[in-house]
Motif scaffolding. Structure first.
Motif, PDB file in Angstrom:
ATOM      1  N   GLN A   1       0.832  -1.207   0.000  1.00 39.42           N
ATOM      2  CA  GLN A   1       0.000   0.000   0.000  1.00 39.42           C
ATOM      3  C   GLN A   1       0.869   1.261   0.000  1.00 39.42           C
ATOM      4  OE1 GLN A   1      -2.972   0.767  -0.954  1.00 39.42           O
ATOM      5  NE2 GLN A   1      -4.269   0.230   0.771  1.00 39.42           N
ATOM      6  N   ASP A   2       1.959   1.216   0.765  1.00 40.30           N
ATOM      7  CA  ASP A   2       2.889   2.359   0.788  1.00 40.30           C
ATOM      8  C   ASP A   2       3.529   2.564  -0.586  1.00 40.30           C
ATOM      9  OD1 ASP A   2       2.336   2.752   3.459  1.00 40.30           O
ATOM     10  OD2 ASP A   2       4.121   1.696   4.166  1.00 40.30           O
TER      11      ASP A   2
ATOM     12  N   LYS B   1       1.726   6.512  -6.935  1.00 37.05           N
ATOM     13  CA  LYS B   1       0.652   7.438  -7.294  1.00 37.05           C
ATOM     14  C   LYS B   1       1.131   8.883  -7.187  1.00 37.05           C
ATOM     15  CE  LYS B   1      -4.210   8.490  -6.330  1.00 37.05           C
ATOM     16  NZ  LYS B   1      -4.070   9.925  -6.134  1.00 37.05           N
ATOM     17  N   ALA B   2       1.935   9.179  -6.176  1.00 33.91           N
ATOM     18  CA  ALA B   2       2.449  10.539  -6.015  1.00 33.91           C
ATOM     19  C   ALA B   2       3.360  10.919  -7.184  1.00 33.91           C
ATOM     20  CB  ALA B   2       3.208  10.649  -4.695  1.00 33.91           C
TER      21      ALA B   2
ATOM     22  N   ARG C   1      -5.613   2.547 -12.482  1.00 28.69           N
ATOM     23  CA  ARG C   1      -5.183   1.198 -12.096  1.00 28.69           C
ATOM     24  C   ARG C   1      -4.596   1.201 -10.683  1.00 28.69           C
ATOM     25  NH1 ARG C   1      -0.512  -2.459 -15.152  1.00 28.69           N
ATOM     26  NH2 ARG C   1      -0.502  -4.159 -13.634  1.00 28.69           N
ATOM     27  N   ILE C   2      -3.765   2.190 -10.394  1.00 29.30           N
ATOM     28  CA  ILE C   2      -3.156   2.267  -9.075  1.00 29.30           C
ATOM     29  C   ILE C   2      -4.213   2.497  -8.003  1.00 29.30           C
ATOM     30  CG2 ILE C   2      -1.696   3.709  -7.586  1.00 29.30           C
ATOM     31  CD1 ILE C   2       0.250   4.001  -9.866  1.00 29.30           C
ATOM     32  N   GLU C   3      -5.153   3.400  -8.273  1.00 27.04           N
ATOM     33  CA  GLU C   3      -6.218   3.683  -7.308  1.00 27.04           C
ATOM     34  C   GLU C   3      -7.086   2.452  -7.071  1.00 27.04           C
ATOM     35  OE1 GLU C   3      -8.120   6.998  -9.103  1.00 27.04           O
ATOM     36  OE2 GLU C   3      -6.585   8.439  -8.464  1.00 27.04           O
ATOM     37  N   SER C   4      -7.391   1.730  -8.144  1.00 27.62           N
ATOM     38  CA  SER C   4      -8.187   0.511  -8.014  1.00 27.62           C
ATOM     39  C   SER C   4      -7.442  -0.545  -7.201  1.00 27.62           C
ATOM     40  CB  SER C   4      -8.524  -0.034  -9.404  1.00 27.62           C
ATOM     41  OG  SER C   4      -9.208  -1.273  -9.306  1.00 27.62           O
TER      42      SER C   4
ATOM     43  N   SER D   1      -6.622  -2.382   0.335  1.00 25.69           N
ATOM     44  CA  SER D   1      -7.258  -1.932   1.578  1.00 25.69           C
ATOM     45  C   SER D   1      -8.367  -2.894   1.996  1.00 25.69           C
ATOM     46  CB  SER D   1      -7.819  -0.523   1.381  1.00 25.69           C
ATOM     47  OG  SER D   1      -8.478  -0.078   2.544  1.00 25.69           O
ATOM     48  N   GLN D   2      -9.185  -3.311   1.039  1.00 28.76           N
ATOM     49  CA  GLN D   2     -10.259  -4.254   1.350  1.00 28.76           C
ATOM     50  C   GLN D   2      -9.691  -5.620   1.747  1.00 28.76           C
ATOM     51  OE1 GLN D   2     -13.096  -4.391  -1.902  1.00 28.76           O
ATOM     52  NE2 GLN D   2     -13.015  -2.187  -2.164  1.00 28.76           N
TER      53      GLN D   2
END
Length: 259
Positions: free
Chosen positions: A64-65, A71-72, A196-199, A205-206
């Motif tokens: 996740q990190d 993403k940044a 894609r990254i957000e998905s 997370s889920q």
């Protein structure tokens, strides 16, 4: 028959009290930790499963990190590219205006030069912690996007678009239009990669939440039940102490036989 050497009632009362104290300690530990299985001796199978799943969750936290970092970097490049597209549109318009007779060509060319300089500055400035997807010096970025204890780590590559080089080669309306078209393609690819990254980040997370729930089912204590059990055991402890006291007093009664 009464005996001075063997007090069966006291032995029974003591064993009962010892077991009650053991159960009370177990319940108090569950209340303190919130877990009914906090070490291997409590339930080896459940402890082993929960330990393995907790380790997987820590690995997923690292994923996740990594996704957040990727993403940044991508957001920085995407924002810069969108701004450069506006400048490129202006540049194309300036090249078209040069075809008009009587225009001040020197002034227009000066504006074009400034627009190219601005785009170059955007390309070199779209940097996030040393990672740049728009400059000539930049490179593609590999992002960790998944982990499985069987197959290991999976990654995705964010390809760079050399915006700096693209506009260094622009000399007229045709080359400016070609660069503009390539920029739109790169922006679309960056946008798709962002989705894609957000998905994937949402899925991770889920997934971690699901693992937490699963581990909780195995090792978490039922606090309502433990509270009720604590009250019952405290009463049992008091009664056990009372019973042991009565059993020990029986030996004193033997003295009355010799008075």
């Amino acid at each position: 028959m009464s005996s001075l050497l063997t007090n069966a009632s006291a032995m029974t009362a003591l064993q009962t009290l010892s077991q009650t104290n053991k159960n009370l300690n177990t319940t108090q530990a569950r209340i303190a930790t919130g877990q009914r299985v906090s070490e291997a001796s409590h339930n080896a199978a459940y402890w082993s499963i929960s330990t393995g799943m907790n380790a997987q969750n820590k690995a997923l936290s690292a994923v996740q990190d990594s996704l957040g970092f990727g993403k940044a970097i991508l957001d920085t490049a995407y924002t810069g590219l969108n701004e450069a597209l506006v400048k490129a549109e202006d540049m194309i318009a300036k090249y078209v205006s040069l075809e008009q007779d009587g225009i001040d060509a020197a002034a227009v060319n000066a504006e074009i030069t400034q627009l190219k300089a601005q785009i170059t500055a955007i390309a070199t400035g779209a940097d996030f912690e040393g990672q740049n997807l728009l400059s000539t010096a930049g490179t593609a970025v590999d992002v960790v996007n998944g982990y499985n204890k069987t197959t290991g780590v999976s990654t995705m590559t964010i390809a760079k678009y050399d915006l700096e080089a693209a506009f260094a080669a622009v000399t007229d309306e045709v080359t400016a239009q070609a660069a503009f078209t390539a920029m739109k393609t790169a922006a679309a690819e960056f946008g798709a990669m962002k989705m894609r990254i957000e998905s994937q980040s949402s899925f991770i997370s889920q997934q971690t939440d699901a693992i937490d729930r699963g581990v909780g089912q195995l090792v978490d204590a039922d606090m309502e039940a433990e509270s009720a059990r604590l009250s019952a055991l405290q009463v049992q402890q008091q009664l056990g102490i009372q019973a042991l006291s009565i059993a020990n007093a029986n030996t004193q009664n033997i003295l009355s036989l010799f008075r």
